[in-house]
Write a protein that holds these residues in place. Structure first.
Motif, PDB file in Angstrom:
ATOM      1  N   SER A 171      -8.314  -2.989  13.245  1.00 17.39           N
ATOM      2  CA  SER A 171      -9.331  -1.986  13.552  1.00 17.39           C
ATOM      3  C   SER A 171     -10.006  -1.606  12.248  1.00 17.39           C
ATOM      4  O   SER A 171      -9.367  -1.543  11.205  1.00 17.39           O
TER       5      SER A 171
ATOM      6  N   GLU B 227       7.524   6.732   8.323  1.00 16.43           N
ATOM      7  CA  GLU B 227       6.824   5.598   8.959  1.00 16.43           C
ATOM      8  C   GLU B 227       6.677   5.812  10.459  1.00 16.43           C
ATOM      9  O   GLU B 227       5.650   5.508  11.043  1.00 16.43           O
TER      10      GLU B 227
ATOM     11  N   ASN C 285      -6.777   4.285  14.137  1.00 13.93           N
ATOM     12  CA  ASN C 285      -6.116   3.478  13.103  1.00 13.93           C
ATOM     13  C   ASN C 285      -6.688   3.742  11.723  1.00 13.93           C
ATOM     14  O   ASN C 285      -6.691   2.858  10.864  1.00 13.93           O
TER      15      ASN C 285
ATOM     16  N   LEU D 162       2.544   2.418   2.329  1.00 16.79           N
ATOM     17  CA  LEU D 162       2.521   3.125   3.615  1.00 16.79           C
ATOM     18  C   LEU D 162       3.903   3.141   4.235  1.00 16.79           C
ATOM     19  O   LEU D 162       4.268   4.094   4.922  1.00 16.79           O
ATOM     20  N   ILE D 163       4.631   2.054   4.031  1.00 18.71           N
ATOM     21  CA  ILE D 163       6.031   2.031   4.452  1.00 18.71           C
ATOM     22  C   ILE D 163       6.854   1.562   3.256  1.00 18.71           C
ATOM     23  O   ILE D 163       6.327   0.907   2.348  1.00 18.71           O
TER      24      ILE D 163
ATOM     25  N   PHE E   8      -7.699  -3.434   6.900  1.00 17.68           N
ATOM     26  CA  PHE E   8      -6.820  -3.867   7.994  1.00 17.68           C
ATOM     27  C   PHE E   8      -7.699  -4.373   9.135  1.00 17.68           C
ATOM     28  O   PHE E   8      -8.514  -3.623   9.682  1.00 17.68           O
TER      29      PHE E   8
ATOM     30  N   GLY F 167     -11.184   1.231  11.458  1.00 16.65           N
ATOM     31  CA  GLY F 167     -10.812   2.586  11.036  1.00 16.65           C
ATOM     32  C   GLY F 167     -12.002   3.423  10.608  1.00 16.65           C
ATOM     33  O   GLY F 167     -11.885   4.253   9.714  1.00 16.65           O
TER      34      GLY F 167
ATOM     35  N   PHE G 297     -14.779   7.513   1.553  1.00 14.68           N
ATOM     36  CA  PHE G 297     -13.666   6.821   0.888  1.00 14.68           C
ATOM     37  C   PHE G 297     -13.941   6.632  -0.607  1.00 14.68           C
ATOM     38  O   PHE G 297     -13.017   6.714  -1.420  1.00 14.68           O
TER      39      PHE G 297
ATOM     40  N   GLU H 192      -3.763   5.244   8.291  1.00 13.53           N
ATOM     41  CA  GLU H 192      -3.122   4.444   7.240  1.00 13.53           C
ATOM     42  C   GLU H 192      -4.121   4.114   6.126  1.00 13.53           C
ATOM     43  O   GLU H 192      -3.747   4.076   4.951  1.00 13.53           O
ATOM     44  N   LEU H 193      -5.382   3.929   6.499  1.00 18.05           N
ATOM     45  CA  LEU H 193      -6.407   3.677   5.463  1.00 18.05           C
ATOM     46  C   LEU H 193      -6.581   4.886   4.558  1.00 18.05           C
ATOM     47  O   LEU H 193      -6.717   4.767   3.344  1.00 18.05           O
ATOM     48  N   LEU H 194      -6.572   6.055   5.175  1.00 12.99           N
ATOM     49  CA  LEU H 194      -6.735   7.294   4.410  1.00 12.99           C
ATOM     50  C   LEU H 194      -5.574   7.480   3.436  1.00 12.99           C
ATOM     51  O   LEU H 194      -5.760   7.866   2.286  1.00 12.99           O
ATOM     52  N   LEU H 195      -4.370   7.155   3.922  1.00 10.46           N
ATOM     53  CA  LEU H 195      -3.182   7.356   3.088  1.00 10.46           C
ATOM     54  C   LEU H 195      -3.055   6.305   1.977  1.00 10.46           C
ATOM     55  O   LEU H 195      -2.229   6.449   1.086  1.00 10.46           O
ATOM     56  N   CYS H 196      -3.857   5.244   2.075  1.00  8.09           N
ATOM     57  CA  CYS H 196      -3.842   4.216   1.010  1.00  8.09           C
ATOM     58  C   CYS H 196      -4.605   4.679  -0.231  1.00  8.09           C
ATOM     59  O   CYS H 196      -4.514   4.055  -1.279  1.00  8.09           O
TER      60      CYS H 196
ATOM     61  N   CYS I 292       0.833  -1.237   0.000  1.00 10.57           N
ATOM     62  CA  CYS I 292       0.000   0.000   0.000  1.00 10.57           C
ATOM     63  C   CYS I 292       0.852   1.266   0.000  1.00 10.57           C
ATOM     64  O   CYS I 292       0.295   2.364   0.110  1.00 10.57           O
TER      65      CYS I 292
ATOM     66  N   VAL J 298      -8.046  -1.569   0.539  1.00 10.53           N
ATOM     67  CA  VAL J 298      -7.397  -2.243   1.675  1.00 10.53           C
ATOM     68  C   VAL J 298      -8.352  -2.443   2.844  1.00 10.53           C
ATOM     69  O   VAL J 298      -9.241  -1.618   3.082  1.00 10.53           O
TER      70      VAL J 298
ATOM     71  N   TYR K 181       3.033   5.646  12.250  1.00 15.31           N
ATOM     72  CA  TYR K 181       2.727   4.545  13.173  1.00 15.31           C
ATOM     73  C   TYR K 181       3.122   4.861  14.614  1.00 15.31           C
ATOM     74  O   TYR K 181       3.349   3.967  15.410  1.00 15.31           O
TER      75      TYR K 181
END
Lengths: 235, 376
Positions: free
Chosen positions: A80, B370, B195, A50-51, A77, A82, A96, B198-202, A48, A75, B374
């Protein structure tokens, strides 16, 4: 559709992923099995963007993650959902979807369709603040489904769900499979993976130890995966 | 990108409006803070006023001494101005005679509320004395005297309203930082707690668009908070302006438009810093803990601008501050309060916009890390 090429990732001295490589063609549902800390979620996060990986590349539709892409995975996860507690389930989904360019009647039709499929009609317009874990997980699934991305990443989506909810999720995956979506699905539940996935990758301590093609087996898929996994753990 | 910014802004605004805590902190608290301060500090009490008299007729002194609220001193004071400015006395009475003509001059400190109250009280008492005198001696033609009053300015030359020039800018700073604090802490640190970051940034949305969408929400709430505060202030003034040391406060449309311009720019800067802090914090509480000291830092800048504005008399020196973000806003707020034009509005706008954009760009860079995403 998805190519993971020699991905390595360390967190300080901890080697989380060690040269992980695999390819998932369009329309395939692949399960990712591994114990806690095997590197499943880290792999999802790298896919994704993210990292970033220390070494290696990820290609989605032949495009590297650092390029201007036309395909972004949807995605989920599992840790949680979210969700935003002050928004209703429909508003969470719409937010979204809008960010992914889906809106208007097309979006409303999709929301209605998936809320029917996952039996969410009673609470789709309620704020998610007082939702149970299962209700939140279902909302999160619809949120990713309406985006209509050809690649779906689901990280332990059934964690904490009751049996009827797990059945709903299985139906949902089946529906996505029929739509030729490419799915990478991680879970600790071997039976669930064997019944849903066409292929299972076993990740152990950041290394791919097995890549089992379940299409060639008609039954006993469950046992085949179990045996392979136990062999890896015993070693 | 604009559509994504709008979508994020819309969602954040709806989310914030549904949060009762945000509404109280953003709208209710700033609206009532000034009236509450005035209500608490402005309540009338039976204060005893220290009065010095010089050359006043004994009969008038006796009339004043008979009042338990007046402590009249006949002791000669060498420096009346200093005594008034150092609050040792509340008012000083002197009598001047020329033939039948008599005048009593009341000197008072017009930047000190008690002194202004003493003036009003003395005017009543002296009128009362004249009325009594006429009733007691109806045949006397020249019974009275005229009362004049002389304000003594404090160190802020020309500034008679202490609250307007000193307290109001500080309160504006505090409100512009604290009113969007709940929203600012929630936009990123709250996302980390849920949490959902990270979903938003995807999503296929640039990180700068995410930062801007959330920033505009924080800015909107910060600006609205200051507007509510100013509304509360003007309501207080329209009800009772005596706490400013004046009988009536006349606010011109120019002052209003300049004030809105300046507080909008101030909110631009404070909001960007709050968003940046929210990104680095791991929880809402931590974000709020880091944002609050901004009030002290900005108040210190305000104090510096205060000194620079009032003590630097050379306009060339004071104009140097036009190019320092935040400091130029603080200086200009005072300029506007004195009903003057802003020195260089374009430089104020550009320097503060540039500062905000730099902070927002740093925020965007932080979202690439990161350890920041996180950190929860």
């Amino acid at each position: 559709m998805l190519t993971v090429d020699c991905i390595k990732k360390n967190f300080c001295d901890n080697k989380v992923l060690q040269s992980v490589s695999f390819h998932i063609p369009q329309g395939q549902v692949v399960g990712l099995l591994g114990e806690n800390g095997a590197g499943k979620t880290t792999l999802f996060r790298i896919i994704c963007s993210l990292i970033s990986a220390d070494e290696g590349n990820v290609f989605i539709n032949g495009q590297a993650l650092d390029e201007d892409r036309n395909c972004y995975p949807s995605v989920f996860f599992g840790g949680s959902s979210g969700l935003y507690s002050r928004l209703s389930a429909r508003e969470n989904i719409t937010y979204f979807a809008n960010l992914n360019g889906v809106s208007g009647d097309v979006l409303n039709d999709k929301i209605d369709y998936f809320s029917n499929l996952l039996d969410m009609n009673d609470y789709i317009d309620r704020k998610t603040l007082q939702f149970s874990h299962g209700m939140k997980q279902k909302t999160a699934l619809v949120r990713m489904a309406v985006i209509n991305s050809p690649l779906m990443l689901l990280d332990e989506p059934t964690t904490g769900m009751d049996f009827p909810s797990i059945v709903s999720v299985a139906d949902f995956i089946q529906h996505q499979k029929n739509e030729s979506k490419t799915i990478l699905y991680s879970s600790h539940n071997i039976s669930e993976l064997s019944s849903i996935c066409q292929r299972v990758i076993i990740l152990h301590k950041g290394i791919i130890k097995a890549d089992i093609d379940l299409i060639k087996y008609n039954d006993n898929k469950d046992n085949i995966v179990k045996k392979a996994y136990l062999r890896i753990l015993e070693k | 990108m604009i559509k994504s910014i709008y979508n994020i802004f819309k969602k954040e605004s709806i989310d914030a409006i549904r949060d009762v805590r945000s509404l109280i902190i953003t709208f209710i608290f700033p609206l009532i803070v000034f009236p509450a301060v005035i209500l608490l500090t402005g309540s009338k009490t039976d204060t005893i006023y220290n009065i010095s008299v010089s050359g006043i007729d004994e009969s008038i002194i006796a009339h004043l001494q008979a009042d338990p609220l007046l402590l009249v001193s006949k002791k000669e004071i060498t420096d009346k101005n200093a005594s008034l400015l150092n609050y040792r006395i509340d008012a000083s009475l002197s009598m001047y005679k020329k033939g039948n003509f008599k005048a009593i001059e009341i000197e008072y400190n017009n930047s000190y509320k008690r002194s202004i109250e003493a003036l009003e009280y003395l005017k009543v008492k002296l009128t009362e004395y004249q009325m009594n005198n006429i009733l007691d001696n109806p045949d006397i033609k020249h019974t009275g005297f005229i009362v004049t009053f002389m304000p003594i300015h404090d160190i802020y030359e020309g500034a008679s309203m202490f609250i307007l020039y000193t307290l109001l800018p500080v309160l504006i700073i505090i409100i512009s930082i604290t009113s969007p604090i709940a929203v600012a802490a929630d936009v990123f640190a709250g996302e980390k707690e849920r949490n959902s970051l990270e979903l938003l940034l995807c999503n296929p949305v640039s990180k700068f668009a995410v930062v801007l969408g959330k920033y505009f929400t924080v800015f909107l709430f910060g600006f609205m908070g200051v507007l509510c505060f100013l509304a509360g202030f003007f309501i207080s003034v329209s009800i009772d302006s005596s706490f400013l040391g004046i009988s009536e406060l006349i606010i011109t449309s120019k002052q209003i438009s300049y004030s809105l311009f300046l507080v909008a720019i101030l909110s631009f800067v404070t909001s960007s810093i709050e968003v940046c802090i929210s990104i680095t914090a791991k929880s809402v509480k931590e974000a709020q803990l880091y944002i609050l000291p901004l009030t002290v830092i900005f108040s210190a800048i305000n104090y510096f601008s205060d000194k620079s504005f009032f003590l630097v008399t050379d306009p060339n020196i004071s104009s140097r501050f036009d190019y320092i973000p935040v400091l130029n806003i603080m200086t200009s707020i005072r300029t506007v309060m004195m009903n003057n034009d802003i020195n260089n509005p374009l430089s104020i706008l550009l320097t503060n916009l540039a500062a905000s954009i730099i902070v927002l760009y740093i925020s965007k860079l932080l979202l690439n890390r990161e350890k920041i995403i996180y950190r929860s």
